[in-house]
Motif scaffolding. Structure first.
Motif, mmCIF file in Angstrom:
data_model
loop_
_atom_site.group_PDB
_atom_site.id
_atom_site.type_symbol
_atom_site.label_atom_id
_atom_site.label_comp_id
_atom_site.label_asym_id
_atom_site.label_seq_id
_atom_site.Cartn_x
_atom_site.Cartn_y
_atom_site.Cartn_z
ATOM 1 N N ILE A 1 0.858 -1.129 0.076
ATOM 2 C CA ILE A 1 0.066 -0.006 0.029
ATOM 3 C C ILE A 1 1.048 1.160 -0.047
ATOM 4 O O ILE A 1 1.667 1.422 0.778
ATOM 5 C CB ILE A 1 -0.871 -0.003 1.498
ATOM 6 N N VAL A 2 0.750 1.905 -1.033
ATOM 7 C CA VAL A 2 1.642 3.261 -1.222
ATOM 8 C C VAL A 2 0.870 4.292 -1.145
ATOM 9 O O VAL A 2 -0.429 4.597 -2.047
ATOM 10 C CB VAL A 2 2.682 2.949 -2.151
ATOM 11 N N SER B 1 6.436 -0.484 -7.500
ATOM 12 C CA SER B 1 6.676 0.783 -6.400
ATOM 13 C C SER B 1 7.869 1.047 -5.714
ATOM 14 O O SER B 1 8.341 1.936 -5.338
ATOM 15 C CB SER B 1 5.610 0.784 -5.318
ATOM 16 N N TYR B 2 8.530 -0.123 -5.560
ATOM 17 C CA TYR B 2 9.993 -0.212 -5.096
ATOM 18 C C TYR B 2 11.083 0.882 -5.368
ATOM 19 O O TYR B 2 11.618 1.566 -4.509
ATOM 20 C CB TYR B 2 10.623 -1.648 -5.012
ATOM 21 N N LEU C 1 7.359 7.809 -3.301
ATOM 22 C CA LEU C 1 6.104 7.217 -2.357
ATOM 23 C C LEU C 1 6.459 6.909 -1.300
ATOM 24 O O LEU C 1 7.647 6.598 -0.959
ATOM 25 C CB LEU C 1 5.672 6.196 -3.253
ATOM 26 N N ARG C 2 5.378 6.763 -0.223
ATOM 27 C CA ARG C 2 5.490 6.374 1.070
ATOM 28 C C ARG C 2 4.934 5.108 1.410
ATOM 29 O O ARG C 2 3.577 4.802 0.703
ATOM 30 C CB ARG C 2 4.973 7.371 2.212
ATOM 31 N N ALA C 3 5.601 3.818 1.779
ATOM 32 C CA ALA C 3 4.922 2.781 2.013
ATOM 33 C C ALA C 3 4.214 2.717 3.246
ATOM 34 O O ALA C 3 4.752 2.946 4.276
ATOM 35 C CB ALA C 3 5.861 1.762 1.925
ATOM 36 N N LEU C 4 2.922 2.257 3.415
ATOM 37 C CA LEU C 4 2.052 2.078 4.442
ATOM 38 C C LEU C 4 1.964 0.824 4.992
ATOM 39 O O LEU C 4 1.932 0.427 6.254
ATOM 40 C CB LEU C 4 0.513 2.479 4.273
ATOM 41 N N ALA D 1 15.659 -8.923 -7.541
ATOM 42 C CA ALA D 1 15.448 -8.390 -6.305
ATOM 43 C C ALA D 1 15.665 -6.893 -6.235
ATOM 44 O O ALA D 1 15.114 -6.220 -5.249
ATOM 45 C CB ALA D 1 16.765 -8.811 -5.674
ATOM 46 N N ASP D 2 16.389 -6.171 -7.145
ATOM 47 C CA ASP D 2 16.443 -4.884 -7.340
ATOM 48 C C ASP D 2 15.053 -4.135 -7.599
ATOM 49 O O ASP D 2 14.749 -2.984 -7.240
ATOM 50 C CB ASP D 2 17.487 -4.443 -8.405
ATOM 51 N N LEU D 3 14.191 -4.951 -8.009
ATOM 52 C CA LEU D 3 12.692 -4.749 -8.302
ATOM 53 C C LEU D 3 11.843 -4.803 -7.061
ATOM 54 O O LEU D 3 10.617 -4.474 -7.230
ATOM 55 C CB LEU D 3 12.170 -5.337 -9.608
#
Length: 341
Positions: A146-147, A227-228, A236-239, A304-306
């Motif tokens: 969730i972002v 989103s990473y 973006l902020r991850a919730l 992994a980078d994704l």
């Protein structure tokens, strides 16, 4: 007087010779038939392999598809490329694959929702995943996240739940289309929490992310892979993570389960498929090559980078996974009351 043709006369005069010759010809025919699949396989691929991605460029499926194509083609002794066939939450791309020649030159890379939940979502779905496609291999394992935009007033899932409770339908979320995994992750969230969010569907995940960054929507239940990079860039902020355990690549982001919905879990994975009827030897070659690609440290690092993990499962296991998740999502969709045309 009985007339005998020259051929018949010769057969009568040399019966042993002709019997032996016939046996040799028959044996040669059987050998040719037995070798035919091997010869066909030895020639595969004779031209580039197309991997259909049923979404726009820039999303998680597209990026993973390009990583796979770059390695899979040369490993098989040829080349592979991605063709984006977006629309109708991925249905257009899947249908195009089912209609392609089953010769190993058209493949499909698709997320699990297209293969599992769509059967319950669309009463008139023009394909059945297990009937019209041959599984090749599962290629990844991942989650949703969730972002919100970096300057959003929401700092965690509890704040989001509070706002959604106070304003039913007043909090908006974007997705890559109705019926996409991003959409269904939000539907399950609403079923378990009892809140009501407003869905804003786009023609692809990357377009939904653009809308979120522009402030057109409040949040997304995006794939972690999509989103990473923007989370790392501070856009973006991850919730919350949608798996039951925290993600190794984002250890400071709590799970949704930790924040009030203990049974909430939505996983995202990709599978590779071919049109039904593709020769078994071609499927086997693709399966084995995919396994080698996913074992490569180079590919594992790229995924992994994704925010996505390399994960191989063979044809049989992939088929079982699809059957299992189809039943599970059927129950969620029934409770959510979601039906699409």
């Amino acid at each position: 007087m009985t007339l005998t043709t020259g051929g018949a006369a010769r057969r009568n005069r040399f019966p042993g010779f002709f019997s032996a010759a016939a046996a040799l010809v028959a044996a040669a025919g059987v050998a040719m038939i037995a070798c035919a699949p091997t010869a066909a396989l030895a020639a595969y691929p004779e031209r580039p392999i197309k991997i259909i991605v049923p979404f726009t460029a820039g999303g998680a499926t597209d990026i993973a598809g390009r990583i796979l194509a770059e390695e899979l083609g040369p490993l098989l002794g040829g080349s592979a490329f991605v063709e984006n066939r977006e629309g109708a939450a991925g249905v257009i791309g899947v249908q195009a694959t089912t209609r392609a020649a089953p010769d190993g030159y058209t493949l499909l890379l698709a997320g699990n929702s297209l293969m599992t939940s769509h059967k319950s979502l669309y009463p008139k779905l023009p394909y059945d995943a297990l009937r019209d496609l041959d599984p090749v291999a599962r290629v990844s394992s991942g989650t949703h996240i969730i972002v919100v935009k970096a300057n959003s007033p929401y700092k965690d899932v509890k704040q989001l739940l509070k706002a959604a409770s106070e304003k039913p339908g007043g909090v908006t979320y974007g997705s890559g289309g109705s019926g996409s995994s991003v959409h269904l992750a939000a539907e399950l969230f609403q079923v378990q929490s009892g809140v009501k969010l407003l869905h804003v569907p786009y023609r692809g995940t990357s377009l939904a992310v653009t809308g979120l960054l522009a402030g057109d929507t409040d949040l997304m239940f995006d794939t972690t892979a999509s989103s990473y990079p923007r989370i790392k860039a501070g856009q973006l902020r991850a919730l919350g993570i949608t798996s039951l355990a925290r993600a190794p690549e984002l250890p400071d982001v709590p799970t949704v389960a930790e924040q009030g919905l203990p049974k909430y879990e939505v996983l995202f994975w990709l599978g590779l498929y071919a049109p039904k009827g593709t020769p078994p030897e071609v499927l086997q070659a693709l399966e084995q090559a995919t396994q080698k690609v996913l074992a490569s440290e180079k590919v594992r690092k790229k995924l992994a980078d994704l925010g996505m993990a390399s994960y191989f499962a063979g044809r049989n296991d992939l088929g079982k996974q699809i059957a299992k998740e189809t039943i599970e999502w059927e129950e969620v969709i029934r409770k959510a009351g979601v039906k699409l045309e």
